[in-house]
Design an enzyme around this catalytic site. Structure first.
Site, PDB file in Angstrom:
ATOM      1  N   ASP A 204       3.454  21.431 -89.365  1.00 54.96           N
ATOM      2  CA  ASP A 204       4.278  21.609 -90.696  1.00 54.96           C
ATOM      3  C   ASP A 204       5.459  21.327 -90.496  1.00 54.96           C
ATOM      4  O   ASP A 204       5.927  20.509 -89.441  1.00 54.96           O
ATOM      5  CB  ASP A 204       4.483  23.321 -91.013  1.00 54.96           C
ATOM      6  CG  ASP A 204       4.966  23.891 -89.915  1.00 54.96           C
ATOM      7  OD1 ASP A 204       5.725  23.500 -88.888  1.00 54.96           O
ATOM      8  OD2 ASP A 204       5.214  25.247 -90.058  1.00 54.96           O
ATOM      9  N   ASP A 206       9.650  22.325 -90.704  1.00 55.13           N
ATOM     10  CA  ASP A 206      10.352  23.546 -90.626  1.00 55.13           C
ATOM     11  C   ASP A 206      11.904  23.265 -91.157  1.00 55.13           C
ATOM     12  O   ASP A 206      12.408  22.630 -90.277  1.00 55.13           O
ATOM     13  CB  ASP A 206      10.292  24.378 -89.317  1.00 55.13           C
ATOM     14  CG  ASP A 206       8.903  24.747 -88.865  1.00 55.13           C
ATOM     15  OD1 ASP A 206       8.413  25.438 -89.345  1.00 55.13           O
ATOM     16  OD2 ASP A 206       8.427  24.061 -87.767  1.00 55.13           O
ATOM     17  N   ASP A 307       8.217  25.012 -94.441  1.00 53.78           N
ATOM     18  CA  ASP A 307       8.471  26.204 -94.485  1.00 53.78           C
ATOM     19  C   ASP A 307      10.162  25.885 -94.674  1.00 53.78           C
ATOM     20  O   ASP A 307      10.595  25.370 -94.114  1.00 53.78           O
ATOM     21  CB  ASP A 307       8.589  26.918 -92.923  1.00 53.78           C
ATOM     22  CG  ASP A 307       7.241  27.671 -92.899  1.00 53.78           C
ATOM     23  OD1 ASP A 307       6.459  27.842 -93.720  1.00 53.78           O
ATOM     24  OD2 ASP A 307       7.161  28.314 -91.698  1.00 53.78           O
TER      25      ASP A 307
END
Ligand code: DCP
Ligand code: MG
Length: 383
Positions: A204, A206, A307
């Site tokens: 992902d 961040d 995120d």
């Protein structure tokens, strides 16, 4: 024969945060095996066992030499009996029968398949397995109820399990940066997580958002999300409005969860990363080619987990340290703080439990100084 490397005779520090752990190391076959065992233990709900394997893998990653004989590990901490058995098998046979058995087991494979769905943890995956489910198609067949997060996870399963590359992470950071600057000039967006540790890819992206004038960051995330959404960049998002508690409240620092607490405004999202083929057709709004579920190889865009976290400037160094990882590094930083320094460290600050004072910091370096630790570069936190 060449002499044994000097380092071999050196002491290996017991806490991960006292060691330098590079991304590329000399014992990959061994650490892969141990990490499979750690994952399997986690799938069984045995967190203590999982941690033991994980710690053993971490310490091997920090060794500046390749393990050739099990005796070399006698002075190395954190390598338990079971880990030693696995390592010995690997050294003798080039593979471990126990690890291979795990990798081929139906339970391990199914748990892996299910936990790779965004929003599905060990507990739910385990329930599905017990009900006899084995494939993603089984979820539909059994009409399993999924929450919105899991529905998005299933829909974008293939993309979300395709590694995110650094250039993709940077492209997304840039998109967010633009939106942030539009709302609040001077605000910053920092790429953290595995990419900050030098990983070429990750699962992902961040991102930390802050503003140098304390208070200016408030409400920023919410507005950024609405801009990104209106620009068509978001396939999914859910904001956790954690109202920031007063850090003066001592309960926060003495409770069992004090070191894992993270009360920042945080948005879990799935980004629509367009124009992967360099095509300009439609940009972010382009339609995905191929099947509507998952993504065909011919897709011009990709779904990417992002995120987003909003943090007050005064807490930024702590948030940066907390979000850079790795998880193993973070866990030992907190353990070290608590047990060796009588301090609670989390993503908001550092609190001395006996002196009952906060130790402010303007940089990660200062936090390490407060803890009496040598500074460890992000690239050396790949435990
Ligand atoms: N983190 C945390 N608390 C959370 C989520 C994350 O402290 N609730 C920290 C620990 C992680 C870091 O943030 O090291 C980033 O989380 P990731 O799961 O994204 O981990 P990585 O970025 O290290 O790995 P990957 O490259 O797979 O994304
Ligand atoms: Mg990450």
């Amino acid at each position: 024969a060449p002499a044994e490397p000097l380092e071999e005779k050196g002491q290996v520090a017991p806490y991960i945060c006292q060691r330098r752990t590079p991304l590329l190391h000399h014992n990959t076959a061994l650490t892969d095996a141990l990490e499979t065992m750690a994952e399997e233990a986690r799938f069984c709900g045995s967190d203590v066992r999982s941690l033991a394997f994980s710690r053993a893998a971490s310490v091997l990653k920090s060794l500046p030499w390749r393990v050739k004989r099990i005796q070399q590990l006698h002075t190395v901490p954190c390598v338990g009996e079971h880990s030693q058995r696995i390592i010995q098998e690997m050294l003798e046979d080039g593979m471990s029968a126990e690890v291979e058995q795990v990798r081929q087991s139906e339970r391990y494979r199914t748990m892996k398949l299910f936990t790779k769905i965004f929003g599905v943890g060990v507990k739910i995956a385990s329930q599905w397995y017990q009900r006899g489910l084995r494939t993603l198609a089984d979820l539909q067949l059994h009409q399993i109820k999924l929450n919105l997060e899991q529905q998005a996870g299933l829909l974008h399963y293939e993309d979300l399990n395709t590694p995110v590359e650094l250039w993709e992470a940077e492209a997304i950071s840039q998109v967010v940066r633009k939106a942030v600057e539009q709302i609040s000039p001077g605000a910053t967006v920092t790429l953290t997580g595995g990419f900050r540790r030098g990983k070429p890819c990750g699962h992902d992206v961040d991102l930390l958002i802050t503003h140098p004038s304390e208070g200016q960051e408030m409400g920023l995330l919410c507005r950024v999300i609405s801009i990104l959404d209106s620009q068509g960049f978001l396939l999914y998002h859910s904001t956790h409005r954690n109202s920031l508690p007063s850090l003066e409240d001592e309960e926060l620092w003495v409770s069992d969860h004090s070191s894992t607490m993270d009360h920042f405004e945080r948005c879990l999202s799935i980004f629509h990363l367009g124009d992967l083929a360099g095509s300009n057709q439609g940009g972010a709004g382009a339609q995905k080619l191929g099947a509507s579920t998952g993504s065909g190889a011919s897709s011009l865009w990709k779904a990417v987990r992002v995120d987003l976290v909003e943090t007050p400037y005064s807490q930024f160094p702590f948030a940066l340290l907390g979000w850079t990882g790795s998880r193993n590094f973070e866990r030992d930083l907190r353990r070290f703080s608590k047990h060796e320094k009588k301090m609670t460290l989390n993503s908001h600050g550092l609190y001395h439990l006996e002196q009952k004072i906060f130790l402010p910091a303007a940089s990660e370096e200062e936090i390490f100084q407060h803890l009496g630790l040598e500074y460890i570069l992000p690239e050396e936190r790949n435990a």
